[in-house]
Design a protein around this motif. Sequence first.
Motif, mmCIF file in Angstrom:
data_model
loop_
_atom_site.group_PDB
_atom_site.id
_atom_site.type_symbol
_atom_site.label_atom_id
_atom_site.label_comp_id
_atom_site.label_asym_id
_atom_site.label_seq_id
_atom_site.Cartn_x
_atom_site.Cartn_y
_atom_site.Cartn_z
ATOM 1 N N VAL A 22 31.776 23.719 -34.210
ATOM 2 C CA VAL A 22 32.027 22.572 -35.093
ATOM 3 C C VAL A 22 31.652 21.281 -34.371
ATOM 4 C CG1 VAL A 22 33.755 21.340 -36.451
ATOM 5 C CG2 VAL A 22 33.848 23.840 -36.296
ATOM 6 N N ARG A 23 32.167 21.101 -33.181
ATOM 7 C CA ARG A 23 31.859 19.895 -32.404
ATOM 8 C C ARG A 23 30.380 19.815 -32.068
ATOM 9 N NH1 ARG A 23 30.988 19.800 -27.353
ATOM 10 N NH2 ARG A 23 32.134 21.716 -26.930
ATOM 11 N N THR B 133 33.285 24.938 -39.960
ATOM 12 C CA THR B 133 34.633 25.483 -39.773
ATOM 13 C C THR B 133 34.845 26.708 -40.659
ATOM 14 O OG1 THR B 133 35.565 23.345 -39.145
ATOM 15 C CG2 THR B 133 37.110 24.984 -40.007
ATOM 16 N N ALA C 198 31.233 19.419 -40.797
ATOM 17 C CA ALA C 198 32.310 20.010 -40.006
ATOM 18 C C ALA C 198 33.105 21.021 -40.821
ATOM 19 C CB ALA C 198 33.231 18.911 -39.470
ATOM 20 N N SER D 179 34.013 25.959 -30.958
ATOM 21 C CA SER D 179 33.208 24.894 -30.356
ATOM 22 C C SER D 179 31.958 24.577 -31.179
ATOM 23 C CB SER D 179 32.816 25.258 -28.926
ATOM 24 O OG SER D 179 31.990 26.412 -28.918
ATOM 25 N N ARG E 96 28.257 18.829 -35.087
ATOM 26 C CA ARG E 96 28.445 17.413 -35.403
ATOM 27 C C ARG E 96 27.689 16.524 -34.404
ATOM 28 N NH1 ARG E 96 32.699 14.220 -38.152
ATOM 29 N NH2 ARG E 96 32.564 12.150 -37.242
ATOM 30 N N GLU E 97 27.810 16.833 -33.120
ATOM 31 C CA GLU E 97 27.113 16.048 -32.105
ATOM 32 C C GLU E 97 25.596 16.135 -32.274
ATOM 33 O OE1 GLU E 97 28.681 17.515 -28.404
ATOM 34 O OE2 GLU E 97 30.545 16.373 -28.617
#
Length: 139
Positions: free
Chosen positions: A23-24, A58, A54, A21, A27-28
């Motif tokens: 990664v998301r 990762t 990302a 989670s 980015r956000e």
Amino acid sequence: MSTQLEALPHRHVLTLPTEPSAVRMAREAAELALVEWGIGLRHPTVDPALLILAELVTNSVRHAAVLSPQVTVIYAAGSDCLAFAVHDRHPYQPLLSGAVTGTGGIATVMEVVLALGGTAVVRADADGRGKSIWITLPL
């Protein structure tokens, strides 16, 4: 493009658990920071920068989690550049200079960084037990 990262007026630091989670979430957070700093999400550097971010997060999740329960992302920007770093506490330092001819995530990162006229640097922690990968891209 500014080469003194300390001189960049905008900064944000985010520390997350080294799990998928992250990664998301990284980015956000980047998207929110960019908008706050007045850098439009349609700027031609933004999508490639988010792809690079990302991929680096990762890599930390996949390869460093065993030794690094957290990953830290540092975001910075100025009028002419965007910079970010992904830090974990795993001692392995990827070789960025030869990565362009390879395959996989770091090769993709380097291909995009160089295509945009940016730079990528690995900086070891003072104790040698972790590292940050810094990316700087022109805006």
